[in-house]
Every structure is written in C-alpha cells, then in structure tokens.
Write a protein that holds these residues in place. Structure first.
Motif, PDB file in Angstrom:
ATOM      1  N   TYR A   1       0.852  -1.190   0.000  1.00 45.10           N
ATOM      2  CA  TYR A   1       0.000   0.000   0.000  1.00 45.10           C
ATOM      3  C   TYR A   1       0.891   1.245   0.000  1.00 45.10           C
ATOM      4  CZ  TYR A   1      -3.383  -3.519   1.356  1.00 45.10           C
ATOM      5  OH  TYR A   1      -4.166  -4.654   1.382  1.00 45.10           O
ATOM      6  N   PRO A   2       1.139   1.840  -1.173  1.00 41.42           N
ATOM      7  CA  PRO A   2       2.014   3.021  -1.247  1.00 41.42           C
ATOM      8  C   PRO A   2       1.420   4.214  -0.524  1.00 41.42           C
ATOM      9  CG  PRO A   2       0.964   2.589  -3.366  1.00 41.42           C
ATOM     10  CD  PRO A   2       0.641   1.422  -2.490  1.00 41.42           C
ATOM     11  N   MET A   3       2.265   4.970   0.168  1.00 40.79           N
ATOM     12  CA  MET A   3       1.846   6.142   0.921  1.00 40.79           C
ATOM     13  C   MET A   3       2.638   7.373   0.498  1.00 40.79           C
ATOM     14  SD  MET A   3      -0.641   5.303   2.911  1.00 40.79           S
ATOM     15  CE  MET A   3      -1.459   3.778   3.380  1.00 40.79           C
TER      16      MET A   3
ATOM     17  N   PRO B   1      -6.398   6.815   2.957  1.00 42.41           N
ATOM     18  CA  PRO B   1      -5.629   6.626   1.715  1.00 42.41           C
ATOM     19  C   PRO B   1      -4.672   7.770   1.460  1.00 42.41           C
ATOM     20  CG  PRO B   1      -7.790   7.497   1.194  1.00 42.41           C
ATOM     21  CD  PRO B   1      -7.772   7.297   2.690  1.00 42.41           C
ATOM     22  N   TYR B   2      -3.654   7.483   0.645  1.00 41.42           N
ATOM     23  CA  TYR B   2      -2.785   8.536   0.146  1.00 41.42           C
ATOM     24  C   TYR B   2      -3.245   8.883  -1.261  1.00 41.42           C
ATOM     25  CZ  TYR B   2       1.213  11.292  -1.264  1.00 41.42           C
ATOM     26  OH  TYR B   2       2.002  12.326  -1.697  1.00 41.42           O
ATOM     27  N   GLY B   3      -3.451  10.169  -1.527  1.00 47.66           N
ATOM     28  CA  GLY B   3      -3.833  10.596  -2.871  1.00 47.66           C
ATOM     29  C   GLY B   3      -5.305  10.377  -3.167  1.00 47.66           C
ATOM     30  N   GLU B   4      -5.737  10.907  -4.292  1.00 38.47           N
ATOM     31  CA  GLU B   4      -7.116  10.764  -4.722  1.00 38.47           C
ATOM     32  C   GLU B   4      -7.360   9.344  -5.240  1.00 38.47           C
ATOM     33  OE1 GLU B   4      -9.337  12.869  -4.206  1.00 38.47           O
ATOM     34  OE2 GLU B   4      -8.232  14.717  -3.809  1.00 38.47           O
TER      35      GLU B   4
ATOM     36  N   ASN C   1      -8.875   8.218  -7.813  1.00 32.10           N
ATOM     37  CA  ASN C   1      -8.665   8.076  -9.254  1.00 32.10           C
ATOM     38  C   ASN C   1      -7.432   8.836  -9.749  1.00 32.10           C
ATOM     39  OD1 ASN C   1     -11.064   6.528  -9.563  1.00 32.10           O
ATOM     40  ND2 ASN C   1     -12.269   8.417  -9.472  1.00 32.10           N
ATOM     41  N   GLY C   2      -6.576   9.244  -8.821  1.00 36.17           N
ATOM     42  CA  GLY C   2      -5.390   9.995  -9.195  1.00 36.17           C
ATOM     43  C   GLY C   2      -4.222   9.086  -9.529  1.00 36.17           C
ATOM     44  N   ALA C   3      -3.044   9.696  -9.637  1.00 30.33           N
ATOM     45  CA  ALA C   3      -1.841   8.956 -10.030  1.00 30.33           C
ATOM     46  C   ALA C   3      -1.250   8.133  -8.893  1.00 30.33           C
ATOM     47  CB  ALA C   3      -0.792   9.928 -10.557  1.00 30.33           C
ATOM     48  N   SER C   4      -1.683   8.393  -7.642  1.00 28.19           N
ATOM     49  CA  SER C   4      -1.054   7.727  -6.502  1.00 28.19           C
ATOM     50  C   SER C   4      -2.078   7.105  -5.554  1.00 28.19           C
ATOM     51  CB  SER C   4      -0.185   8.718  -5.727  1.00 28.19           C
ATOM     52  OG  SER C   4       0.784   9.299  -6.549  1.00 28.19           O
ATOM     53  N   PRO C   5      -2.931   6.219  -6.045  1.00 27.04           N
ATOM     54  CA  PRO C   5      -3.870   5.569  -5.111  1.00 27.04           C
ATOM     55  C   PRO C   5      -3.139   4.609  -4.195  1.00 27.04           C
ATOM     56  CG  PRO C   5      -4.014   4.547  -7.256  1.00 27.04           C
ATOM     57  CD  PRO C   5      -3.097   5.726  -7.417  1.00 27.04           C
ATOM     58  N   SER C   6      -3.609   4.452  -2.960  1.00 22.14           N
ATOM     59  CA  SER C   6      -2.951   3.565  -2.010  1.00 22.14           C
ATOM     60  C   SER C   6      -3.302   2.105  -2.245  1.00 22.14           C
ATOM     61  CB  SER C   6      -3.338   3.954  -0.571  1.00 22.14           C
ATOM     62  OG  SER C   6      -2.750   5.180  -0.217  1.00 22.14           O
ATOM     63  N   TRP C   7      -4.416   1.860  -2.904  1.00 28.71           N
ATOM     64  CA  TRP C   7      -4.836   0.468  -3.118  1.00 28.71           C
ATOM     65  C   TRP C   7      -5.706   0.374  -4.361  1.00 28.71           C
ATOM     66  CZ3 TRP C   7      -6.002   2.697   1.801  1.00 28.71           C
ATOM     67  CH2 TRP C   7      -7.217   3.371   1.852  1.00 28.71           C
ATOM     68  N   THR C   8      -5.913  -0.848  -4.833  1.00 31.49           N
ATOM     69  CA  THR C   8      -6.770  -1.059  -5.993  1.00 31.49           C
ATOM     70  C   THR C   8      -8.218  -1.100  -5.559  1.00 31.49           C
ATOM     71  OG1 THR C   8      -6.466  -3.449  -5.737  1.00 31.49           O
ATOM     72  CG2 THR C   8      -5.025  -2.318  -7.275  1.00 31.49           C
TER      73      THR C   8
END
Length: 303
Positions: free
Chosen positions: A69-71, A291-294, A296-303
């Motif tokens: 899960y990217p942050m 979550p980190y980011g929007e 539907n943005g370029a940096s979602p934390s999860w699918t």
C-alpha cells in the motif's frame, strides 16, 4: 409611600439585573457550548476506540500487514526539479507529448522488496499504461516531451516502510535525469472489520479525506480534512495504540445562517507521541485506512 418605595427599588435593581443577565447569560452560553463540545469530542473518541478495537488482531489487519500500500507519490520528478514555470505548469496540467516508441512490457509480474527479507510479487504496469497515468497529451499550453522509457527501480514509502519497486524511467527532452513512475499495482484494500459510523452516532464526526504526507522522522503526519464556509476550519484528533493510529475529525466554530454549500479541503498537521512506523492509519468515521492521494489519481494507495 409603599408604591414609591417599590419604584425606587425597581429603579435601583434594574441596572444590576441587566448587568447580571448579560454576564450570566454569556457565561451560561459559554459553559453550555463548552459542555456540548466536550460531549462531542468524547463521543468521537469512543468511536475511535471502537475502530481501533475492531482492527486489533483482525484478519483485515493481517491482510493489511502483508500487502503493498504506497503512501507517497507514484510519480517522481527529475532529480533537478523543473527547470522553469512552463515545465511545472505542463506537469500540473498533464500536458505531455510522446516522440518515439515506448517498450513493450517485459514481464507480467514484478517484486516489491522491503529490504528486510519481506517481498511481495505484484502485477506490473506496461510502459504505455504508466505513461497515460500522468499524461493527457493536450496540445494547448506548455508541454513536456517524452522521448523514451526503460524499466528500472525506485523507492517509495509504503504502509510497511520504504520499499524498492520496479519503475518506468521516462526520458524527458532537456533533462539529464528521468521522470519515474512506479510500475507495480497496489494490493486490494481488505474489508473493514467495522462499518462506517451511523449518522449522528458520534456528534460532528467527519471523514478524513486523505493522507498528504508523513514527516521524515514519522512523528507527525499531514492530512486533508474538509470543512464548510461557515466555520473555523477542521480539527483532527488522534487516538494512538500499539497497532494503529486512529484519526477523528470534526469542524470548529460551526455557525448557523446563510452559507455556501461547498466543502473546502484543508491541510492539518497531526503530531504523534511516537513515530507512525508500521502502525495502520485509520479514519474513525469510515472505519477504513486513510488513503494517500485521490482514489482516481496517479497515486492511489490500493486497488
């Protein structure tokens, strides 16, 4: 004479009564307001505790601890930064042009490596999909030119610490270092062990929109929280446990009367007693990770 005496007493007491009423009413309103505010915070804290208890030792927490899960931003800028405001504007508006061909995907899956023996295999994005995640390709306004790409590696902060991940390195015209885009898909968000808070069950509780950043030492985080046009802004409190950090948000100084209906997002810095580390960051209102980011943005934390 009796009537005259009563009139004198009335004239004497009237100013004192007015002063007493003004002072008394003011103190009473402040006391009631403080009491209501404290009651609301207590209810919000109770909800935060319920969320922490629900996640503690749950199958959802176990799944979270094993996922990717990217942050932080999935798109990383050239090392030198943007050379001018035109290029910065082009990036902000996603105005890119592609000159050349992008390579085909070399593998369907790739590895995320935390450097401590923990690894995870995740689906790999193709170069074209990665490019389209940050490039709209409009012709109006300043543009950045991509001349090629190759598959390499970068590091990114995740819920489990910093990981080394595959990344597409896009060559930009006029730049010595590439624009990097993380090339692996985040894990699926596990189902929360607790539902969203019921309306009115925790007075004034609001959702924390998203995580905006974490301090280098992990002792503070910055989140985005919403408020209206007729209040004094968002307030974000925190409940820390050994396993989680639960945020419970509200707004301060809400006023009645004509007010614009739109919500305003504002950054709020939250200090922690100890570094966030691998503790899960939760939102008391939704009962889910922040979550980190929007979405539907370029940096979602999860699918």
């Amino acid at each position: 004479m009796h009537t005259h005496a009563k009139r004198l007493v009335s004239l004497f007491l009237a100013p004192l009564l007015a002063v007493c009423l003004l002072a008394g009413c003011g103190d009473s309103l402040r006391a009631d307001g403080d009491h209501a505010s404290n009651q609301s915070v207590r209810k919000q804290k109770i909800r935060a505790g319920q969320v922490a208890d629900a996640w503690r030792g749950s199958s959802s927490a176990l799944a979270w601890s094993k996922g990717y899960y990217p942050m932080a931003d999935a798109v990383q800028l050239p090392e030198s930064g943007w050379q001018n405001t035109a290029d910065e504007r082009a990036y902000e508006t996603k105005n890119f042009v592609l000159r050349g061909n992008l390579p085909a995907t070399v593998s369907a899956r790739a590895k995320v490596d935390w450097g401590n023996g923990d690894t995870l295999t995740r689906p790999l994005w193709g170069a074209n999909k990665a490019y389209q995640s940050f490039a709209l390709g409009r012709d109006d306004g300043p543009r950045l030119t991509v001349t090629g790409a190759r598959l390499g590696e970068t590091t990114i902060v995740t819920s489990r610490g910093t990981a080394t991940v595959p990344a597409w390195l896009f060559t930009l015209e006029g730049y010595d270092t590439p624009l990097q885009r993380v090339a692996v898909t985040p894990s699926k968000l596990p189902k929360s062990p607790i539902g969203q808070a019921r309306q009115g069950s925790a007075d004034g509780l609001q959702r924390v929109a998203r995580l905006a950043g974490t301090a280098t030492d992990g002792r503070s985080i910055t989140v985005r929280a919403a408020h209206g046009a007729c209040d004094d802004g968002p307030v974000v409190n925190v409940l820390e446990t050994d396993e989680s950090v639960v945020l419970y948000a509200s707004v301060a100084g809400a006023r009645s009367g004509p007010c614009a209906s739109e919500l305003i997002e504002q950054s709020v810095k939250v200090e922690l007693r100890r570094p966030l580390g691998d503790r899960i960051l939760l939102d008391a209102f939704t009962g889910r990770p922040v979550p980190y980011g929007e979405p539907n943005g370029a940096s979602p934390s999860w699918t």
